[in-house]
Design a protein around this motif. Structure first.
Motif, mmCIF file in Angstrom:
data_model
loop_
_atom_site.group_PDB
_atom_site.id
_atom_site.type_symbol
_atom_site.label_atom_id
_atom_site.label_comp_id
_atom_site.label_asym_id
_atom_site.label_seq_id
_atom_site.Cartn_x
_atom_site.Cartn_y
_atom_site.Cartn_z
ATOM 1 N N ASP A 53 0.829 -1.203 0.000
ATOM 2 C CA ASP A 53 0.000 0.000 0.000
ATOM 3 C C ASP A 53 0.861 1.249 0.000
ATOM 4 N N GLU A 54 0.416 2.288 -0.741
ATOM 5 C CA GLU A 54 1.134 3.562 -0.716
ATOM 6 C C GLU A 54 0.935 4.193 0.659
ATOM 7 N N ARG A 55 2.044 4.678 1.227
ATOM 8 C CA ARG A 55 2.013 5.270 2.558
ATOM 9 C C ARG A 55 2.842 6.535 2.567
ATOM 10 N N THR A 56 2.619 7.344 3.601
ATOM 11 C CA THR A 56 3.430 8.537 3.822
ATOM 12 C C THR A 56 4.143 8.390 5.161
ATOM 13 N N TRP A 57 5.451 8.643 5.155
ATOM 14 C CA TRP A 57 6.273 8.587 6.361
ATOM 15 C C TRP A 57 6.805 9.977 6.683
ATOM 16 N N ASN A 58 6.944 10.297 7.962
ATOM 17 C CA ASN A 58 7.570 11.534 8.423
ATOM 18 C C ASN A 58 8.835 11.146 9.182
ATOM 19 N N PHE A 59 9.937 11.869 8.932
ATOM 20 C CA PHE A 59 11.193 11.488 9.567
ATOM 21 C C PHE A 59 11.918 12.707 10.130
ATOM 22 N N VAL A 60 12.755 12.454 11.142
ATOM 23 C CA VAL A 60 13.596 13.485 11.749
ATOM 24 C C VAL A 60 14.927 12.853 12.144
ATOM 25 N N TYR A 61 16.026 13.427 11.663
ATOM 26 C CA TYR A 61 17.372 13.137 12.155
ATOM 27 C C TYR A 61 17.727 14.284 13.083
ATOM 28 N N GLN A 62 18.227 14.003 14.278
ATOM 29 C CA GLN A 62 18.585 15.089 15.192
ATOM 30 C C GLN A 62 19.854 14.769 15.964
ATOM 31 N N GLY A 63 20.705 15.808 16.083
ATOM 32 C CA GLY A 63 21.951 15.684 16.819
ATOM 33 C C GLY A 63 23.082 15.201 15.933
ATOM 34 N N PHE A 64 23.979 16.104 15.553
ATOM 35 C CA PHE A 64 25.077 15.776 14.652
ATOM 36 C C PHE A 64 26.395 16.327 15.168
ATOM 37 N N VAL A 65 27.487 15.724 14.715
ATOM 38 C CA VAL A 65 28.830 16.248 14.956
ATOM 39 C C VAL A 65 29.259 16.983 13.693
ATOM 40 N N ASP A 66 29.562 18.262 13.815
ATOM 41 C CA ASP A 66 30.060 19.050 12.686
ATOM 42 C C ASP A 66 31.438 18.506 12.324
ATOM 43 N N ALA A 67 31.602 17.980 11.111
ATOM 44 C CA ALA A 67 32.874 17.370 10.707
ATOM 45 C C ALA A 67 34.001 18.389 10.678
ATOM 46 N N ALA A 68 33.695 19.664 10.445
ATOM 47 C CA ALA A 68 34.740 20.690 10.379
ATOM 48 C C ALA A 68 35.276 21.063 11.754
ATOM 49 N N THR A 69 34.413 21.054 12.767
ATOM 50 C CA THR A 69 34.827 21.499 14.100
ATOM 51 C C THR A 69 34.922 20.366 15.119
ATOM 52 N N GLY A 70 34.242 19.245 14.849
ATOM 53 C CA GLY A 70 34.213 18.136 15.806
ATOM 54 C C GLY A 70 33.261 18.351 16.960
ATOM 55 N N VAL A 71 32.434 19.416 16.881
ATOM 56 C CA VAL A 71 31.513 19.760 17.966
ATOM 57 C C VAL A 71 30.149 19.110 17.710
ATOM 58 N N PHE A 72 29.598 18.489 18.759
ATOM 59 C CA PHE A 72 28.266 17.889 18.675
ATOM 60 C C PHE A 72 27.212 18.949 18.934
ATOM 61 N N ASP A 73 26.234 19.046 18.044
ATOM 62 C CA ASP A 73 25.123 19.986 18.215
ATOM 63 C C ASP A 73 23.834 19.187 18.377
ATOM 64 N N PRO A 74 23.295 19.108 19.617
ATOM 65 C CA PRO A 74 22.103 18.292 19.851
ATOM 66 C C PRO A 74 20.835 18.868 19.231
ATOM 67 N N GLU A 75 20.846 20.169 18.899
ATOM 68 C CA GLU A 75 19.651 20.808 18.353
ATOM 69 C C GLU A 75 19.560 20.729 16.833
ATOM 70 N N MET A 76 20.657 20.431 16.154
ATOM 71 C CA MET A 76 20.631 20.398 14.694
ATOM 72 C C MET A 76 19.776 19.243 14.215
ATOM 73 N N LYS A 77 18.858 19.545 13.300
ATOM 74 C CA LYS A 77 17.991 18.487 12.808
ATOM 75 C C LYS A 77 17.676 18.655 11.339
#
Length: 196
Positions: free
Chosen positions: A21-45
């Protein structure tokens, strides 16, 4: 016994046909490490939604089974370039999905692109996507002499991925229920036959 086996087979067939059946999904990725600085940002999504169906019942919604994709405020239609305000929010911007895979067990990977040329003939482009280990993007424009930009955010053990509706279990897990019920039935039938 034959009736019970037939019911189990129908149950399994019902599970697999539900994927079509055709369906719709909603997704969220949250919390990343900036590869340039190495800093984790928990709010980035990064978030979005998509619509598709597993037409060939292989457990994966592929690019050719996708009918709609939206992320970060842009609408994308796979296999087509959307022009104008309806999809991309600007009469000069175009959008497309060029890679997509969603395993019904919960793994999502995609790549999208936006590009265009404005009334001053300034051309710009950008692409972004989620891979197995990071979310990255790049882009540029002709006004700055072809200068481009690039960013990359790495997954970490604190990165969360949520999707709804929730992923379905692996087919082998789904088969464990009827197998377990059959084992219980056989055990009970044996106990009835053993004299006391």
């Amino acid at each position: 016994m034959k009736k019970k086996l037939l019911c189990a087979a129908l149950f399994i067939a019902g599970i697999s046909s539900a994927h079509a059946d055709e369906r719709t999904w909603n997704f969220v990725y949250q919390g990343f490490v900036d590869a340039a600085t190495g800093v984790f940002d928990p709010e980035m999504k990064y978030s979005g939604s998509f619509t598709g169906e597993d037409r060939n019942l292989d457990g994966i919604v592929a690019l050719d089974e996708l009918s709609y994709f939206e992320s970060q405020g842009h609408d994308y239609v796979p296999g087509k370039i959307i022009s104008g305000g309806g999809g991309c929010g600007s009469s000069t911007l175009q959008c497309t999905v060029y890679r997509f895979s969603y395993a019904l067990t919960g793994a999502l990977y995609y790549s999208v692109a936006t590009f265009g040329t404005d009334e001053l003939r300034v051309h710009w482009w950008s692409s972004s996507g989620a891979t197995r280990s990071s979310f990255s993007g790049e882009g540029g424009n002709s006004r700055t002499g072809g200068e481009g930009w690039f960013y990359r955010y790495e997954w970490s053990d604190r990165t969360t991925f949520t999707i709804s509706p929730a992923p379905v279990p692996e087919p082998t897990v789904a088969l464990m229920l009827p197998a377990g019920l059959a084992l219980l039935y056989l055990t009970r039938a044996r106990r009835r036959k053993i004299p006391a």
